[in-house]
Design an enzyme around this catalytic site. Structure first.
Site, short mmCIF file in Angstrom:
data_model
loop_
_atom_site.label_atom_id
_atom_site.label_comp_id
_atom_site.label_asym_id
_atom_site.label_seq_id
_atom_site.Cartn_x
_atom_site.Cartn_y
_atom_site.Cartn_z
N ASN A 108 0.84 -0.93 0.02
CA ASN A 108 0.03 -0.04 0.18
C ASN A 108 0.52 1.25 -0.16
OD1 ASN A 108 -0.06 2.00 2.37
ND2 ASN A 108 0.32 -0.05 3.08
N VAL A 120 -0.73 4.36 0.51
CA VAL A 120 -2.14 5.29 1.65
C VAL A 120 -1.90 7.04 1.71
CG1 VAL A 120 -3.37 6.40 2.46
CG2 VAL A 120 -3.34 3.35 2.17
N GLY A 121 -0.61 6.72 1.69
CA GLY A 121 0.52 7.85 2.19
C GLY A 121 -0.25 9.28 3.63
N CYS A 170 8.30 7.58 8.54
CA CYS A 170 8.08 9.00 7.81
C CYS A 170 9.74 9.80 7.31
CB CYS A 170 7.57 9.59 8.12
SG CYS A 170 6.06 9.17 8.81
N LYS A 201 7.57 3.16 16.84
CA LYS A 201 6.56 1.99 16.55
C LYS A 201 8.14 1.97 14.92
CE LYS A 201 3.88 0.34 12.89
NZ LYS A 201 2.46 0.31 12.64
N GLY A 243 1.77 -7.49 12.48
CA GLY A 243 2.79 -8.16 10.85
C GLY A 243 1.93 -9.54 10.77
N GLY A 244 0.93 -9.20 9.95
CA GLY A 244 0.27 -10.40 9.25
C GLY A 244 -0.49 -11.01 9.83
N GLY A 302 -4.03 -5.62 11.47
CA GLY A 302 -4.17 -4.60 10.04
C GLY A 302 -4.56 -5.22 8.86
N THR A 303 -3.69 -5.24 7.96
CA THR A 303 -3.62 -6.26 7.28
C THR A 303 -5.57 -7.20 7.00
OG1 THR A 303 -2.28 -5.98 6.45
CG2 THR A 303 -3.18 -7.27 4.78
#
Ligand SMILES: Cc1cc2nc3c(=O)[nH]c(=O)nc-3n(C[C@H](O)[C@H](O)[C@H](O)COP(=O)(O)OP(=O)(O)OC[C@H]3O[C@@H](n4cnc5c(N)ncnc54)[C@H](O)[C@@H]3O)c2cc1C
Ligand SMILES: Cc1cc2nc3c(=O)[nH]c(=O)nc-3n(C[C@H](O)[C@H](O)[C@H](O)COP(=O)(O)OP(=O)(O)OC[C@H]3O[C@@H](n4cnc5c(N)ncnc54)[C@H](O)[C@@H]3O)c2cc1C
Ligand SMILES: Cc1cc2nc3c(=O)[nH]c(=O)nc-3n(C[C@H](O)[C@H](O)[C@H](O)COP(=O)(O)O)c2cc1C
Ligand SMILES: Cc1cc2nc3c(=O)[nH]c(=O)nc-3n(C[C@H](O)[C@H](O)[C@H](O)COP(=O)(O)O)c2cc1C
Ligand code: FES
Ligand code: FES
Lengths: 329, 298, 329, 298
Positions: free
Chosen positions: A75, A77-78, A136, A173, A252-253, A274-275
């Site tokens: 991704n 997404v920004g 970032c 993070k 993570g996953g 997340g995903t």
């Protein structure tokens, strides 16, 4: 030992903040919270981690922003989001109203911007913790990503820590695409991080073999999903081994309770999802239920007893010593 | 025009029937919770690949039809494109399928009877028949314009002919109806029907052309857009496109929750795939002047 | 343009060495070569890349050495192999006899050991190229992996380059788990590498939630397979953009001709196939056939014209500039 | 005893039948190339998960039976353990299955008639019936000892009773036959049958125990080992265990190509999961003295 009727004590601590259970959304994977609350009661989660909030509203990256990869997705997404003002006016109050514990993720392009965000959040009611998204680009260092530079990461963390109220934990993070995750983790803890979160998405890319161009408009993107779980487990393991006293938010996953347990055994005391939320809007609560069941089956009375358990010295048996800095061979 | 927000549900549905329709596959799935909430224009999001799938993102499809059988069924019509749709094409009766829906902003329907032209490109026509039904129940006149690259890719011509006051078909290779595109035929249809509103679903380029025609005729147009989606219910933020709000400000809005149906003239078609410089939060834009972000890279 | 009957010119160059086609086995994924030659004619491959040869025979790591992960696998084989003597006496001659082009991978624990290997191989007949596996711990630097240290990598490469015959290309094989792959690549090229190979397996881990111990005896292992392809594409892309003149051997999760084409469009002129060989013993030749077909469909007369093609400046169209150092967000 | 190397082939076989046998699943697959090359003790390696699988490694199973139907079929008997075997358990007739085989070193068979005891644990018995057949054709006496944790996990008791001179069953919970393990029953069976050789297939701990018994009786024992495998045909190097060679040197050998059948007394059972210090190429071992590798980490 537990009797079948007993339930596992699922409480966990993010530094000194108690969470009812270890399952949270992952930053940037639950939009404002409104969308998921159509499906689940956000108050039943350990916490909701918000998208990464920036000072100004951000339109994010152009589309295509997403490409599926084997057992993963990219991704870019920004950090699309409403900016801190709208967040404080409407998104955060709505989370609080829903009874959710809010961990607010922040993102900036400079130490000053992170600090300014911390200042805006310092007095906001309902901030259970701050998660500092260090993936970032640092505009003052040619866009080099903070998380790839221990000193820059530490500087951000120290400044946010100094600015936030003392009773709001600051979670750093980290990203996995560094040569030495422990060095970055240590720098952040030395800089004042109360806890660590990992992993953010490693940088990946895919090329559309039909258009013969990068699949994402941005070229590269962050890789997430089950594909990266082995990287997450390894990072958690290394950091927990090196800094056993530091609470870690693992992610993570994670798709199932077994996956969450894997991260917990490696050293996570909180697990973010997340995903999996894109695959199953009920993922967090399903994973929580599955996790509790697995802990029960294994005779745990408290989640806390499972945290980092895979590190215990091997009992009698033909296992070898496990080195920390290792090649992959 | 009116619209209602509905709460989506997740349903593990059972495949009732599968069939081929020319270039397309159709799957009917028992999914009562979705069928009962459905309004024309709604979509569903489907998990693909089964347990231990290597495909973590969902696939989104228009609902073609809902029927009351077995408590409520939904029918999807789809073309095989990549890995997920090839998997879907292999589903058989009695397999189960994980659906979330109904999702998105459905087609707004006029309060009073009026003349409506429904324009469909490729499988985009699939979402138009339920709409036509509703419109006709409200006393509207419905005319169809359906197009595709070739005859086998025009979906629903027969049903359109049965339902529509008129039905115009176009194919790029001339293998069915007029040779050309729907936009070539549309002006005449609008004029003949004295249309009050246009509805369109199909590829982005078609929607852009249809919108231009409607603007030319100065009548409202509702378009159902197709952007690449990972979830379908608003959490992944990958399906955005630039849309002008009531306040005149362009925002990058999610086509799965704010759309897929938008007023055509509000969609900045020419800027899709970019962040227009005047969009809210655009890099270097006004809203960001105070912030430290000067590059579009974070 | 091609007519349907014409075939694509699949020749490629690894530095000045011509290969009949771009598909090779990946180091360590085809044992001695004998096993695959039960299924395919090794002479039809672009080359066979050997397992990483060490000075002494090596027994490798204890078992379990393997764990499957979503779309990937972890391995900790630990360079099990016969040592350079037996390799030169029997494995290499058998490859040559079979008509295979042999790219010999070497691994060592110190610059001296790599150099000694190069010396042993310098006069061996049938060595088409040397691939220097830099994912080994440097015993002189507390076991820090060479590939994570640009200077140490460059030193190894320079010494091997100085030792090998001038007409045998030296390929430096890099690992993705560094903060800046371009820096390592550049150091290797400056050290004299004629070509680069990437990616070796990033370090991963998995924990068995039933035994509540690491799945691998060695704890961590290298992650390979389709899961890592997005990391491979990104590394290839970044390095090819920075060093467009340097030939690159691409690998990481190639299962199909489409995957091979993806790596080629990103910048690889040779594609190695590893984990796919465990799934399909015919993988190399199948991928070669599929790749040729895809190139033909796209109107290519020569493979060489596709190498790095995804980097071409975007034509008219709404694509944005693609930055190289980027965050994943 | 003799053995022959065969060349394995890859076959996309069609599932002919599926059935449940107590705790196990059995799949019969049309795979002529494999059936015609098969010898007792051979295994096949199966790709799981279908196209776009998330499971890149193969699964290895003993061949239970080959039949001449449809040009040649092979039957696998398996227990559901993880993701791959659950997928296999869902296969239906007419599905296709990617098999590579026959693989490995089969059971060596004595040149002259003699008395053989065949010991099977859990699904390990599956590989023994084809062996018994061959042995009996050569005039050998065959006695069976089959064991498992519980009655439903003892595979092939009926067939053993039909074929064997004697058949002894053991279960750990006593739900069938003698309560205990095969090794408890084995000495008496060997003595009664005046056995010349023992063959065994089952869990590693059982093979270790059976080997100890055979050594006690000073008769040869052939064991078929089970190590975690990713390919099954010798390229991944993950399935190794320490085995003593004819030269007395211990090597880490691949159980898929050098095995799965080994002479029991050659397998260093107690050292499985380690690299014995005296193994060829062990870290710090003699062979490595000249090398720079002093740690077991690269
Ligand atoms: C609102 C809406 C309605 C749709 N209705 C239909 C329909 O009725 N019939 C039909 O055949 N198709 C429809 N599509 C397109 C359909 O979603 C894609 O064809 C499908 O997702 C492709 O999946 P795949 O696995 O075959 O391709 P892959 O390329 O493997 O998909 C990879 C990922 O990209 C996403 N993706 C790829 N292409 C598209 C696309 N065009 N639109 C959205 N996501 C995409 C997928 O969701 C998936 O996450 C619709 C799309 C949208 C947005
Ligand atoms: C020579 C040999 C013969 C076998 N014969 C049979 C048989 O006839 N019937 C039967 O039920 N089982 C048999 N097995 C065991 C069978 O291979 C495993 O049960 C199976 O691979 C587990 O796959 P899974 O996907 O369910 O488990 P997962 O844990 O998901 O498997 C993950 C990976 O580990 C490997 N693996 C895990 N456990 C084993 C194991 N015990 N042995 C080998 N590889 C393993 C798999 O091949 C795969 O690569 C045999 C194993 C060997 C080595
Ligand atoms: C679409 C998407 C958006 C994300 N946005 C953010 C973000 O705003 N801030 C952040 O710290 N991490 C963000 N992440 C990273 C996730 O929080 C998480 O670290 C990562 O995806 C790994 O977890 P997963 O595999 O469960 O998704 C995002 C991930 C995805 C997939
Ligand atoms: C079992 C196994 C053994 C490997 N051994 C070596 C090795 O000896 N030397 C080396 O440079 N790379 C080794 N690799 C890495 C591969 O050559 C390759 O770089 C990596 O696996 C990525 O490609 P893949 O996804 O196609 O497997 C090994 C990989 C695997 C899976
Ligand atoms: S598809 Fe996920 S937000 Fe629209
Ligand atoms: S299973 Fe791959 S070498 Fe034995």
């Amino acid at each position: 030992m537990l009797t079948p009727e007993m339930s596992v004590d699922m409480r966990t601590y993010l530094a000194h903040v108690e969470l009812a259970n270890p399952i949270t959304t992952a930053a940037g994977c639950a939009a404002s919270g409104d969308e998921l609350s159509q499906f689940i009661d956000l108050a039943r989660l350990g916490a909701v981690v918000t998208r990464s909030i920036t000072m100004a509203p951000r339109a994010g990256r152009p589309t295509p922003r997403m490409a599926e990869t084997p057992s993963g997705m990219l991704n870019a997404v920004g950090l699309q989001g409403p900016g801190v003002d709208v967040f404080l006016e409407s998104e955060l109050p709505r989370l609080v109203e829903r009874g959710a514990r809010a961990v607010v993720s922040i993102a900036g392009g400079s130490v000053a911007e992170y600090t300014a965000l911390a200042r805006r959040l310092a007095d906001a009611p309902g901030v259970a913790a701050i998660e500092v998204n260090l993936s970032c680009p640092n505009v003052e260092d040619l866009g080099r990503v903070f998380a790839r530079d221990p000193a820059a990461s530490a500087e951000v963390v120290a400044s946010v820590r100094a600015t936030m109220r003392y009773d709001v934990p600051v979670v750093a993070k980290l990203a996995p695409d560094v040569a030495d995750i422990v060095a970055v983790a240590r720098a952040c803890v030395d800089g004042g991080a109360d806890a660590l979160a990992m992993i953010n998405t490693p940088l990946g890319m895919s090329i559309d073999v039909d258009t013969m161009r990068p699949s994402l408009a941005a070229g590269t993107g962050g890789l997430s999903g089950p594909a990266i779980r082995p990287l997450a487990v390894r990072c958690l393991w290394q950091v927990h081994a090196a800094l056993p006293g530091v609470p870690i938010v693992g992610m993570g996953g994670v798709l199932t309770g077994r996956d969450a347990l894997e991260l917990i055994l490696a050293g996570a005391c909180v697990v973010s999802v997340g995903t999996a939320l894109f695959h199953d809007p009920y993922a967090c609560l399903r994973i929580l239920r599955e996790l509790e069941e697995l802990l029960k089956e294994r005779g745990f009375e408290r989640l806390a007893d499972a945290v980092g358990l895979a590190h215990r010295p091997p009992g009698a048996g033909p296992r070898q010593r496990i080195d920390l800095e290792e090649s992959s061979l | 025009m009116r619209e209602t927000a509905v709460t989506p549900v997740q349903v593990t549905g059972t495949v009732l029937t599968t069939r081929r329709v020319d270039a397309y596959h159709a799957l009917t799935v028992v999914a009562p919770g979705i069928a009962e909430r459905f309004r024309p224009g709604h979509v569903v999001s489907v998990a693909v690949g089964g347990p231990h799938t290597s495909m973590p993102t969902r696939r989104v499809f228009s609902v073609h039809d809902v029927k009351p059988d077995y408590g409520g069924t939904v029918e999807l019509v789809f073309a095989v494109r990549g890995r997920g749709t090839s998997w879907l094409a292999e589903r058989k009766a009695r397999d189960s399928l994980d659906l979330v829906g109904p999702l998105g902003r459905p087609y707004p329907v006029p309060r009073d009877p009026c003349a409506c032209v429904l324009v469909g490109g490729e499988y985009g026509s699939a979402s138009l028949f339920a709409l036509a039904d509703t419109l006709q129940q409200r006393g509207c006149r419905v005319d169809f314009v359906l197009g595709a690259a070739s005859a086998d890719r025009v979906f629903g011509a027969l049903r359109a002919r049965r339902m529509g006051e008129t039905t115009t078909l176009t194919t790029e290779d001339g293998s069915l109806g007029l040779r050309g595109r729907v936009t070539d035929a549309l002006p005449a249809v609008i004029a003949d029907a004295r249309a009050d509103v246009v509805y369109a679903c199909g590829p982005m380029a078609m929607l852009r052309g249809v919108t231009a025609v409607a603007v030319e005729f100065d009548i409202p147009v509702q378009v159902s857009v197709e952007e690449s989606m990972a979830c379908g219910y608003g959490v992944c933020m990958t399906c955005v496109l630039p849309v002008i709000g009531d306040d005149g400000v362009t925002r990058m809005v999610r086509s799965c929750v704010e759309g897929p149906v938008f007023r055509g003239e509000r969609v900045r078609f020419e800027d899709i795939g970019t962040i227009p410089f005047d969009a809210l939060g655009a890099p270097g834009g006004r809203a960001q002047e105070g912030g430290a972000h000067t590059r579009n890279v974070s």
